[in-house]
Design an enzyme around this catalytic site. Structure first.
Site, short mmCIF file in Angstrom:
data_model
loop_
_atom_site.label_atom_id
_atom_site.label_comp_id
_atom_site.label_asym_id
_atom_site.label_seq_id
_atom_site.Cartn_x
_atom_site.Cartn_y
_atom_site.Cartn_z
N TYR A 20 0.81 -1.23 0.00
CA TYR A 20 0.00 0.00 0.00
C TYR A 20 0.84 1.27 0.00
CZ TYR A 20 -3.42 -3.52 1.34
OH TYR A 20 -4.19 -4.64 1.37
N ASP A 21 0.34 2.28 -0.73
CA ASP A 21 0.96 3.60 -0.72
C ASP A 21 0.19 4.57 0.17
OD1 ASP A 21 2.79 2.76 -2.74
OD2 ASP A 21 1.16 3.02 -4.20
N ASP A 22 -1.14 4.36 0.22
CA ASP A 22 -2.00 5.30 0.93
C ASP A 22 -2.77 4.56 2.04
OD1 ASP A 22 -1.23 7.28 -0.85
OD2 ASP A 22 -2.85 6.81 -2.25
N ARG A 54 1.11 8.02 2.24
CA ARG A 54 0.19 9.13 2.45
C ARG A 54 -0.85 8.74 3.50
NH1 ARG A 54 -3.17 12.14 -2.30
NH2 ARG A 54 -3.65 9.96 -2.79
N ARG A 241 -3.96 0.00 -4.08
CA ARG A 241 -2.73 0.37 -3.36
C ARG A 241 -3.06 1.20 -2.11
NH1 ARG A 241 1.80 -2.03 -3.78
NH2 ARG A 241 2.88 -0.10 -3.21
#
Lengths: 300, 300
Positions: A20-22, A54, A241
């Site tokens: 995951y990015d967020d 984020r 993501r």
């Protein structure tokens, strides 16, 4: 969908984070319980930021604007900006402005507190009701003649209103009897958990109106699709993501699932491990861990 | 069941009257509309009394006690005694006293007006809440700690409360979270028709509690079986020789039908002739007439 996978080791945390990015966080029961910060939450959030993730904080609390809500974070020692917070009052204001394109010459009749008023004002939407002191009174005999549908009102927006009364309910009902009047709720939570007890939630404010008008509001809070659409429109993340982190299966985890996000349940709030391991469990997260702070503790 | 038979001639009135000894009347929409007596109502009631019929007036209005409600009749020139009136507040008091045998050391938490308080007091039942001026205020921060289940409270009784607020809703919800606490409503009408408009009805007062507690109240108003049981216990009439007269199919006529009484719909209130002649009509009265006063007008 796989799961639920319990995260209990450094390797599992690394694997989880790589997906995951967020991250979307529910707040109460995840970051804190009432006024008490949960262990290693600050360290975990700092670690996620340091790794370029984020962070978005999603709350159904409509009594405070995003700006006012930052103070809660600051008091507990967490750095945050208003832009990282997505509250249900803001969600309702964005929905009116961007999705409905609410007419500039119409007003919103607010059942709720200053959080809703501030977010509507930020979006340039006119409103009446809310914290107006002239409406914080008993209904009087002459009101029965005076109260009626107001052609300048295009929407009834209901949130948690600690000053709810029969006068405001009557005004809202009159306008809801006009089919063209929009009916929105910041959220429809049945209860408001605080001080270790369950108080009436925002959903109980519109319950009288639902019964009397035979109409259902569009909810702009978790787990509604309308809120997810607003969050996605603002932050433009890639759902696969992105991970929704929460303590409640029926709001947080369902919200993530319905939005095609990854999901992480933490066991510091409403739901327990037994709820997801039960044979008849209806909503199951992809991942779960004892507490959010495990991310930091397992990595160091 | 036969019907609906429209009564339009002297012979039909005589046949109708010969079938019944006792008459239960709904009031608003049958005897009067708001503050206006309907034509020839007084003459019809006098005629029925002169023929030895027993008259019983059944109302869901819980804001007034039976005694206070007689004033409404007197103002419109109709003779009546409190004993001939059966209101939903009295119904609730009788239910608690006779059916539940409510313990003398327990209290009822009242959401409602003086009508409920007077009827409870008449039956020797202890209560809190109601018109208590100390509860007609905003919830304060310290209340969140203080409010909780009160072991002295054995019942939450909800009626139309024009002074409803978050504090009283919270107190009621705390007690309803104790499974042993009885949950009663004087009635669950969704709307309160007055001044030619629909205001929030008594059912909207308990709607927040229903949502938050996931419990349903026992209603002591029309069309509930509990109210019919109380009426039957008090007046000991023969159901087949008794006729329920009303203007609403879903409350009055259903109430009569469920109690195995005869039913007469008058067209001076909510429902119209087309409602009962429609092919998909679900509730149909045995008899109907344009207005109650037709009984007098057709006989002379």
């Amino acid at each position: 969908m796989t799961g639920p996978v319990k995260i209990t080791s450094k390797t599992e945390v690394e694997e989880f984070l790589s997906k995951y990015d967020d991250f979307l966080f529910d707040c109460d029961g995840v970051l804190w319980q009432g006024d008490v910060l949960l262990p290693k939450v600050k360290e975990t959030l700092d670690l996620l930021r340091a790794r370029g993730k984020r962070l978005i904080f999603v709350t159904n609390n409509s009594t405070k604007s995003r700006k006012a809500y930052t103070k809660k974070f600051f008091k507990l020692g967490i750095d945050v900006t208003a832009e990282e917070i997505f509250g249900s009052a803001y969600s309702a204001a964005v929905y009116l402005k961007k999705v409905v394109k609410f007419p500039a010459d119409k007003k919103v009749l607010v059942l709720g507190e200053s959080g809703i008023e501030e977010e509507l004002a930020n979006e340039g939407i006119q409103f009446v009701g809310g914290t107006d002191p002239t409406l914080r009174r008993d209904i009087e005999p002459e009101d029965y003649d005076k109260i009626g549908p107001d052609p300048s009102i295009g929407c009834v927006l209901s949130g948690l209103d600690l000053h709810l009364n029969y006068l405001k309910l009557s005004m809202a009902l009159m306008n809801l009897q006009v089919p063209e009047t929009l009916f929105l709720a910041t959220n429809i939570d049945s209860t408001y958990p605080t001080h270790g007890k369950l108080f009436p939630g925002a959903g109980t404010m519109c319950a009288p109106l639902v019964l009397a008008s035979k109409r259902q509001p569009i909810s702009l809070g978790k787990p509604s699709k309308a809120m997810m659409d607003c969050v996605k429109a603002k932050f433009e993340f890639e759902p696969t993501r992105t991970c929704m982190v929460g303590d409640r299966l029926d709001t947080d985890i369902r919200f993530g699932q319905d939005g095609d996000l990854g999901t992480l349940l933490v066991l510091t709030g409403v739901n327990k491990e037994s709820d997801i391991l039960a044979e008849n469990a209806e909503i199951v997260p992809m991942h779960y861990m004892t507490k959010l702070g495990d991310i930091f503790e397992l990595l160091i």
